[in-house]
Design an enzyme around this catalytic site. Structure first.
Site, short mmCIF file in Angstrom:
data_model
loop_
_atom_site.label_atom_id
_atom_site.label_comp_id
_atom_site.label_asym_id
_atom_site.label_seq_id
_atom_site.Cartn_x
_atom_site.Cartn_y
_atom_site.Cartn_z
CE LYS A 40 -4.10 1.60 2.10
NZ LYS A 40 -5.00 1.75 1.16
N1 PPE Z 1 -7.41 -1.63 -3.24
C1 PPE Z 1 -7.10 -0.53 -3.11
C2 PPE Z 1 -6.32 0.16 -4.20
C3 PPE Z 1 -7.05 0.17 -1.89
O1 PPE Z 1 -6.60 1.42 -1.73
C4 PPE Z 1 -7.92 -0.48 -0.72
C5 PPE Z 1 -8.07 0.41 0.54
C6 PPE Z 1 -8.35 -1.62 -0.85
C7 PPE Z 1 -8.21 -2.26 -2.10
C8 PPE Z 1 -8.98 -2.38 0.30
O2 PPE Z 1 -7.97 -2.95 1.33
P1 PPE Z 1 -8.41 -3.10 2.58
O3 PPE Z 1 -8.59 -1.86 3.30
O4 PPE Z 1 -7.26 -3.74 3.33
O5 PPE Z 1 -9.78 -3.77 2.70
N2 PPE Z 1 -8.32 1.80 0.26
C9 PPE Z 1 -8.27 2.62 1.47
C10 PPE Z 1 -8.20 3.80 0.71
C11 PPE Z 1 -9.31 4.91 1.56
C12 PPE Z 1 -8.79 6.46 1.27
O6 PPE Z 1 -9.59 7.05 0.16
O7 PPE Z 1 -7.87 7.08 1.69
C13 PPE Z 1 -9.30 2.41 2.70
O8 PPE Z 1 -10.42 1.72 2.30
O9 PPE Z 1 -8.78 2.48 3.74
#
Ligand code: PPE
Length: 305
Positions: free
Chosen positions: A158
């Site tokens: 990330k």
């Molecule tokens: N893909 C991406 C590209 C991504 O950024 C997230 C989280 C996910 C999948 C889902 O991952 P998880 O949160 O571990 O289930 N995106 C974050 C971005 C929020 C923001 O705008 O800042 C989040 O959901 O926290």
């Protein structure tokens, strides 16, 4: 606007919100090498707050730092404790937590190796794609931006700089009157949304792109996989074609911020009945029961404060 809280955790200490500043020559600000997390803390039924899957998020933060070749100046346990401390200091019973690992100032240039710094902020964050989105579903558009391939960007991290592509995709979708962008990978398979993992349901079977592809290994995705299996639903990780979204009975997306959000339209085509589907509702209900401690989660999913 983010509502101000009194403290932010920075380099080992809680500092006043106004004092949580960095120098303009902070390396990450120029080149994007850095890592972050997004974690939610929920009010639970017994009156306490609980951070959802804190250890898994901290582990991924360290994985991301490793991918970025950034040595971490703290242990995972210290960051777990710092997250708890940050929530407590915020005075919020439910919030979103944003740990950020960045290269500080000192030397400039791509080859510079400045000390790794860590910050953790907390703020109040409601339904990311709106309450109506949670209840009725959102409108999504296949993006004109491609999710970079697995050897173009390190998808398992990330990483700060990766989000340029996501932000451009999100802005394009919003400008077009949609709420979210779904990105395809370089081969044309469905990868993920700008900040969420994507799921399709057809004939009661669920599919999501595989972990090894050009997707972030979402922690919510992992939770949903577990919950679906517990519910006895057949679920596979595989390649998904763009038009499988169009002909699906249901499409939904998931992420820490977006939680479990139904998709009611993709590229102006109604999905299924054009509203939240029944299986999506079941997964969503179960997810909210788990994060709020109504239903016992799997061991260690909730860190009670
Ligand atoms: N893909 C991406 C590209 C991504 O950024 C997230 C989280 C996910 C999948 C889902 O991952 P998880 O949160 O571990 O289930 N995106 C974050 C971005 C929020 C923001 O705008 O800042 C989040 O959901 O926290």
């Amino acid at each position: 606007m983010v509502d101000k809280v009194s403290k932010i955790w920075l380099d080992g200490h809680l500092v006043d919100w106004e004092a949580a500043n960095v120098h303009l020559l902070t390396h990450t600000l120029h080149y994007g090498l850095g890592a972050f997390e997004g974690i939610r803390c929920y009010d639970t039924t017994d009156g306490r707050s609980a951070i959802f899957r804190l250890r898994e998020h901290v582990r991924r933060l360290f994985d991301s730092a490793k991918i970025c070749t950034m040595p971490m100046p703290y242990s995972q346990e210290q960051i777990v404790d710092a997250c708890i401390e940050t929530v407590r200091a915020s005075g919020l019973s439910s919030c979103y937590l944003r740990p950020l690992v960045f290269l500080g100032d000192g030397a400039m240039g791509l080859g510079a190796v400045n000390p790794t710094r860590v910050a953790i902020a907390a703020w109040k964050w409601g339904a990311y794609l709106g309450e109506e989105g949670l209840a009725k579903g959102i409108r999504a558009k296949i993006s004109s931006f491609t999710r970079p391939g697995i050897n173009m960007q390190m998808a398992k991290g990330k990483v700060v700089g990766h989000y340029v592509n996501s932000v451009l995709a999100k802005r394009e979708a919003l400008a077009g009157g949609y709420q979210e962008a779904i990105l395809l990978d370089a081969e044309g398979h469905v990868a993920e949304a700008s900040g969420e993992n994507v799921w399709v349901v057809r004939d009661g079977k669920v599919a999501t792109p595989a972990f090894g592809g050009a997707i972030l290994g979402g922690i919510t995705r992992d939770s949903v996989l577990t919950l679906l299996r517990e519910m006895g639903v057949e679920v596979v990780e595989r390649d998904i074609a763009r038009d499988e979204l169009y002909i699906a009975d249901e499409v939904f997306m998931c992420g820490t911020a977006a939680e479990v959000t139904p998709v009611r339209e993709v590229d102006d085509r109604a999905i299924g009945t054009g509203t939240r589907g029944p299986l999506t509702k079941r997964v969503q209900d179960r997810y909210f029961e788990v994060v709020r401690g109504v239903r016992p989660p799997n061991p260690e999913w909730l860190t009670y404060l």
